[in-house]
Design a protein around this motif. Structure first.
Motif, short mmCIF file in Angstrom:
data_model
loop_
_atom_site.label_atom_id
_atom_site.label_comp_id
_atom_site.label_asym_id
_atom_site.label_seq_id
_atom_site.Cartn_x
_atom_site.Cartn_y
_atom_site.Cartn_z
N LYS A 471 0.82 -1.21 0.00
CA LYS A 471 0.00 0.00 0.00
C LYS A 471 0.85 1.26 0.00
CE LYS A 471 -4.06 -1.93 0.03
NZ LYS A 471 -4.99 -1.76 -1.13
N TYR A 472 1.99 1.20 0.70
CA TYR A 472 2.86 2.38 0.76
C TYR A 472 3.51 2.63 -0.60
CZ TYR A 472 6.81 5.34 2.07
OH TYR A 472 7.73 6.36 2.13
N LYS A 473 3.94 1.56 -1.27
CA LYS A 473 4.52 1.73 -2.60
C LYS A 473 3.49 2.24 -3.59
CE LYS A 473 8.09 -1.83 -2.03
NZ LYS A 473 8.61 -3.15 -2.49
N ALA A 474 2.27 1.75 -3.50
CA ALA A 474 1.22 2.24 -4.40
C ALA A 474 0.91 3.70 -4.13
CB ALA A 474 -0.03 1.38 -4.23
N PHE A 475 0.96 4.10 -2.86
CA PHE A 475 0.69 5.50 -2.53
C PHE A 475 1.80 6.40 -3.06
CE2 PHE A 475 1.08 9.01 0.57
CZ PHE A 475 -0.16 9.62 0.35
N ARG A 476 3.05 5.93 -2.97
CA ARG A 476 4.15 6.74 -3.49
C ARG A 476 4.07 6.84 -5.01
NH1 ARG A 476 10.01 5.48 -1.35
NH2 ARG A 476 10.31 7.25 -2.77
N ALA A 477 3.69 5.74 -5.66
CA ALA A 477 3.55 5.80 -7.13
C ALA A 477 2.43 6.76 -7.52
CB ALA A 477 3.27 4.40 -7.67
N TRP A 478 1.36 6.77 -6.76
CA TRP A 478 0.26 7.70 -7.05
C TRP A 478 0.69 9.14 -6.84
CZ3 TRP A 478 -2.48 11.12 -3.92
CH2 TRP A 478 -3.62 11.68 -4.51
N LEU A 479 1.48 9.35 -5.80
CA LEU A 479 1.98 10.72 -5.59
C LEU A 479 2.89 11.16 -6.72
CD1 LEU A 479 2.82 10.92 -1.75
CD2 LEU A 479 0.94 12.02 -2.97
N GLY A 480 3.69 10.19 -7.24
CA GLY A 480 4.57 10.54 -8.35
C GLY A 480 3.79 10.91 -9.61
N ARG A 481 2.75 10.14 -9.89
CA ARG A 481 1.93 10.46 -11.07
C ARG A 481 1.16 11.76 -10.87
NH1 ARG A 481 0.67 4.94 -10.53
NH2 ARG A 481 -1.39 5.52 -9.71
N PHE A 482 0.67 11.97 -9.63
CA PHE A 482 -0.11 13.18 -9.37
C PHE A 482 0.77 14.42 -9.43
CE2 PHE A 482 -2.11 16.22 -6.45
CZ PHE A 482 -3.36 16.30 -7.03
N GLY A 483 2.00 14.30 -8.95
CA GLY A 483 2.90 15.45 -9.01
C GLY A 483 3.44 15.68 -10.40
#
Length: 496
Positions: A471-483
């Motif tokens: 879940k933490y890796k998925a959240f970081r990937a989402w933050l990368g795409r969102f940013g």
């Protein structure tokens, strides 16, 4: 009974018994550490110590049972989950509540039994333990002489020895000041080269045997400054039997401690609470009303009406002297009035202080009785609550043994103990009602038990570190795409 239920019960009884004895042993060590100074050096028999330990163990049941239920539930369900037995049961169509059904029945029986222990057994053991501790505290220590120091453990005598042989008990360079004849003011001083000083078997007499010494006795009377005598005797051997008190174990009546809240059952506590409430009300009324009526505003109708002060007989009313009317009075008359006013104020303060202290004592006993009344009812609920926390938690972590279950159990128990101690302290101080202070931990931990049961029933990976890592890796990937969307700037297009 189904075979699967026998397997679950067999898996639970072993950890439950083991953890209960482990917890009781730890609590017993804490008890011995607290009272070790009062038990050592008094020559107590093994029977007295075993009796005291038995009473202390019974008194620790309300604290040991909930913790052992929590630890045993985590270990049992963790072992079943770690060995994939829990998974096999769920694959066969059994839900977690159905798997926990025999354990809930057993824990319910234990919870009901704990109520009778707290209500019937603990008041008796508390009385016996309090009386035994009182008797031990009243008993003096055994004879322990230190080289060059005076021993003052016997009334009217002071003994100093130069050295005591640890093997034979022989004393050398003995000096004894004997002032037991307090009525005649006679004092005797004994100096000896060596000797033995021992207690008799019944510990009621002091057997003194001295060798090669001198005895000085000074006889005094009412005219000691002009008429006194000094006797001097030289002896090769002298034997004395000195009557003493306090070295033998005197057993007191345990019923002398029956007035305390921890030595009463529910029925007795209810009667005590009702009586204490009446005492508090009567003490408060007796304190404030006479203070206002008879002392402070006894002749001032501006605060209390005349009917309140004197009833219908208003002829007894005599107003205060005005401030201007004091001026023409003589100095002695002013001093007399000042003395009367000061004495009245002192009497008012003394009466109010006495009634206030009586009301405070009654309030303290009332709060303690309410705490004890609610604690007897909250014990079975806490046992069920800890089981309902431990069983789903063990099914979630799927780890048995004593490692992880002990850590988790200690964390939950510390939280429960802090909340319970805080609520109990606020209740004893009168800041909170007893129902809030004593049931606060239940109100807080009950939603936790419901949440853990819901998560365990739905096979949620609540404590799976891999699940949190994904879940933490998925959240970081989402933050990368969102940013990245805001990082890319749009191209500037100009139209000529």
């Amino acid at each position: 009974m189904k075979t699967i239920y026998k397997l679950i019960l067999k898996s639970y009884f072993g950890p439950m018994i083991m953890t209960f004895f482990i917890v009781m042993f730890v609590l017993l060590m804490n008890f011995m550490w607290r009272y070790i100074d009062e038990l050592v050096g008094k020559g107590l028999s093994a029977g007295i110590i075993i009796e005291l330990v038995g009473y202390a163990l019974a008194n620790m049941v309300p604290m040991g049972l909930p913790l052992s239920m929590l630890l045993a539930a985590i270990m049992t369900m963790g072992n079943l989950g770690e060995n994939y037995e829990l998974l096999a049961m769920k694959s066969a169509g059994m839900s977690l509540p159905k798997i926990m059904k025999p354990l809930v029945i057993v824990v319910g029986i234990i919870a009901v039994g704990s109520f009778f222990i707290a209500n019937n057994l603990l008041p008796y053991t508390n009385k016996k333990m309090l009386s035994t501790l009182y008797d031990i505290r009243q008993q003096q220590q055994t004879l322990e002489f230190q080289d060059g120091l005076f021993f003052n453990g016997i009334d009217g005598m002071s003994i100093r020895v130069g050295h005591q042989d640890s093997h034979t008990g022989l004393l050398t360079d003995v000096l004894i000041y004997d002032n037991r004849e307090k009525n005649t003011n006679n004092m005797r001083t004994i100096v000896a080269d060596s000797g033995y000083i021992r207690l008799t078997d019944d510990k009621r007499y002091l057997n003194v045997t001295l060798f090669h010494g001198q005895n000085y006795q000074q006889t005094r009377n009412i005219q000691w400054y002009s008429n006194s005598t000094l006797e001097h005797h030289i002896f090769d051997k002298q034997d004395m039997f000195v009557p003493i008190e306090g070295f033998d174990m005197q057993r007191s009546d345990a019923d002398n401690f029956s007035g305390r809240s921890q030595t009463q059952n529910l029925a007795q506590l209810e009667r005590a609470i009702d009586s204490l409430e009446r005492i508090v009300d009567s003490t408060t009324t007796r304190s404030y009303e006479p203070l206002l009526r008879d002392q402070i505003f006894s002749k001032d109708p501006s605060v209390l009406p005349l009917d309140t002060l004197y009833g219908r007989d208003k002829r007894a009313f005599r107003p205060f002297l005005a401030a201007d009317s004091l001026a023409p009075l003589a100095l002695r008359e002013k001093a007399r009035l000042w003395t009367q006013a000061r004495n009245a104020a002192k009497n008012s303060r003394s009466l109010f202080s006495y009634d206030e202290s009586a009301a405070k004592d009654a309030l303290n006993q009332l709060y303690r009785s309410k705490v004890e009344w609610h604690s007897k009812l909250s014990l079975p609920v806490s046992i069920l609550l800890f089981f309902l926390i431990g069983a789903p938690l063990g099914a979630i972590i799927r780890k048995g043994g004593l490692g992880t279950p002990i850590v988790i159990s200690v964390i939950f128990f510390v939280i429960y103990y802090i909340i319970s101690s805080t609520g109990q302290k606020l209740t004893k101080e009168g800041s909170w009602e007893a129902v809030y202070g004593m049931w606060l931990s239940t109100f807080i931990l009950a939603p936790v038990a419901v949440y853990l049961t819901y998560k365990a029933t739905n096979d949620t990976s609540l404590l799976d570190t891999d699940w949190y890592a994904v879940k933490y890796k998925a959240f970081r990937a989402w933050l990368g795409r969102f940013g990245g969307r805001f990082a890319r700037k749009p191209k500037n297009t100009t139209h000529k």
